[in-house]
Design a protein around this motif. Structure first.
Motif, PDB file in Angstrom:
ATOM      1  N   PRO A 146       0.986  -1.316  -0.158  1.00 63.70           N
ATOM      2  CA  PRO A 146       0.071   0.096  -0.074  1.00 63.70           C
ATOM      3  C   PRO A 146       0.671   1.276   0.094  1.00 63.70           C
ATOM      4  N   GLU A 147       0.399   2.385  -0.654  1.00 64.99           N
ATOM      5  CA  GLU A 147       1.044   3.611  -0.577  1.00 64.99           C
ATOM      6  C   GLU A 147       1.124   4.135   0.755  1.00 64.99           C
ATOM      7  N   GLY A 148       2.016   5.101   0.917  1.00 65.57           N
ATOM      8  CA  GLY A 148       2.177   5.805   2.203  1.00 65.57           C
ATOM      9  C   GLY A 148       2.723   4.988   3.307  1.00 65.57           C
ATOM     10  N   ILE A 149       3.552   3.953   3.295  1.00 65.08           N
ATOM     11  CA  ILE A 149       4.023   3.412   4.233  1.00 65.08           C
ATOM     12  C   ILE A 149       5.125   4.127   4.777  1.00 65.08           C
ATOM     13  N   GLN A 150       5.151   4.260   6.379  1.00 66.08           N
ATOM     14  CA  GLN A 150       6.058   5.174   6.866  1.00 66.08           C
ATOM     15  C   GLN A 150       6.949   4.238   7.839  1.00 66.08           C
ATOM     16  N   ASN A 151       8.184   4.927   8.067  1.00 68.92           N
ATOM     17  CA  ASN A 151       9.156   4.511   9.030  1.00 68.92           C
ATOM     18  C   ASN A 151       8.434   3.791  10.162  1.00 68.92           C
ATOM     19  N   GLU A 152       7.522   4.626  10.824  1.00 71.49           N
ATOM     20  CA  GLU A 152       7.041   4.115  12.108  1.00 71.49           C
ATOM     21  C   GLU A 152       6.000   2.827  11.899  1.00 71.49           C
ATOM     22  N   ASP A 153       5.496   2.401  10.609  1.00 66.86           N
ATOM     23  CA  ASP A 153       4.566   1.413  10.533  1.00 66.86           C
ATOM     24  C   ASP A 153       5.396   0.302  10.909  1.00 66.86           C
ATOM     25  N   GLN A 154       4.466  -0.600  11.531  1.00 67.94           N
ATOM     26  CA  GLN A 154       4.944  -2.091  12.104  1.00 67.94           C
ATOM     27  C   GLN A 154       4.618  -2.994  10.775  1.00 67.94           C
ATOM     28  N   ILE A 155       5.632  -3.713  10.251  1.00 68.85           N
ATOM     29  CA  ILE A 155       5.362  -4.762   9.263  1.00 68.85           C
ATOM     30  C   ILE A 155       5.556  -6.109   9.948  1.00 68.85           C
ATOM     31  N   GLU A 156       4.778  -6.926   9.625  1.00 72.65           N
ATOM     32  CA  GLU A 156       4.954  -8.407  10.282  1.00 72.65           C
ATOM     33  C   GLU A 156       5.021  -9.192   8.972  1.00 72.65           C
ATOM     34  N   SER A 161       2.287 -15.102   5.682  1.00 72.93           N
ATOM     35  CA  SER A 161       1.591 -14.116   5.967  1.00 72.93           C
ATOM     36  C   SER A 161       2.253 -12.701   6.028  1.00 72.93           C
ATOM     37  N   PHE A 162       1.322 -11.798   5.974  1.00 74.73           N
ATOM     38  CA  PHE A 162       2.043 -10.421   5.789  1.00 74.73           C
ATOM     39  C   PHE A 162       0.826  -9.485   6.433  1.00 74.73           C
ATOM     40  N   SER A 163       1.407  -8.661   7.356  1.00 76.15           N
ATOM     41  CA  SER A 163       0.482  -7.697   7.593  1.00 76.15           C
ATOM     42  C   SER A 163       1.165  -6.267   8.023  1.00 76.15           C
ATOM     43  N   ILE A 164       0.605  -5.278   7.885  1.00 71.05           N
ATOM     44  CA  ILE A 164       1.039  -3.839   8.087  1.00 71.05           C
ATOM     45  C   ILE A 164       0.071  -3.341   9.137  1.00 71.05           C
ATOM     46  N   ASN A 165       0.653  -2.803  10.592  1.00 67.71           N
ATOM     47  CA  ASN A 165       0.223  -2.247  11.586  1.00 67.71           C
ATOM     48  C   ASN A 165      -1.164  -3.071  11.838  1.00 67.71           C
ATOM     49  N   GLY A 166      -1.190  -4.243  11.926  1.00 69.26           N
ATOM     50  CA  GLY A 166      -2.135  -5.212  12.411  1.00 69.26           C
ATOM     51  C   GLY A 166      -3.188  -5.533  11.208  1.00 69.26           C
TER      52      GLY A 166
END
Length: 156
Positions: free
Chosen positions: A24-34, A48-53
């Motif tokens: 997704p556009e707009g991913i920031q350094n503070e975002d949590q990627i799992e 599996s892949f998630s961004i900020n939950g």
């Protein structure tokens, strides 16, 4: 020409490379990627892949490199996803002894080998060419024993 930017994740010999355009556009350094990569005992894996939950299931043009020590020349390697879709191998790295695949979503995948159509056709040809010969042997034995029977009968 610019090189495509990719996020690369590796665990237990499995490497997953996700193109920046799939995220997704707009991913920031503070975002949590799992990213969770789990290798199965049968050579398959789950991913599996998630961004900020928030779970992302659709990830187009993701490259997966799996360890596969056997030479895939005897057959075609493919990945099967949980819905039964077969994804053919896109490349094999001899040095790393790993097969590459392109997937488009997260999930559970199993690796399998299908014999090449050429080798299957050769096996069928060989099988068909042997069967008439195998049928001739009992027929010849039957004729010989019948001939011997009639010859003995005539002599008496």
């Amino acid at each position: 020409m610019t090189l495509e930017q990719r996020a690369v994740f590796s665990k237990q010999g499995i490497t997953i490379s996700i193109p920046k355009d799939a995220l997704p556009e707009g991913i920031q350094n503070e975002d949590q990627i799992e990213v969770i990569i789990q290798k199965d005992t049968d050579g398959g894996f789950s991913f599996s892949f998630s961004i900020n939950g928030t779970v992302l299931n659709s990830l187009p043009d993701v490259s997966v490199m799996l360890p596969y020590p056997n030479d895939p020349a005897a057959g075609t390697l493919f990945l099967g996803d949980e819905s039964g879709v077969e994804i053919p191998m896109t490349g094999y790295d001899d040095a790393a002894k790993a097969a590459s695949f392109q997937i488009s979503h997260t999930g559970t995948y199993t690796i399998a080998v299908k014999e090449n159509a050429v080798s299957l056709a050769q096996a069928a040809d060989t099988e068909h060419s042997r069967s008439p010969i195998l049928l001739l042997i009992p027929a010849c034995l039957l004729l010989l024993s019948a001939g011997e029977f009639f010859l003995r009968r005539r002599r008496k």
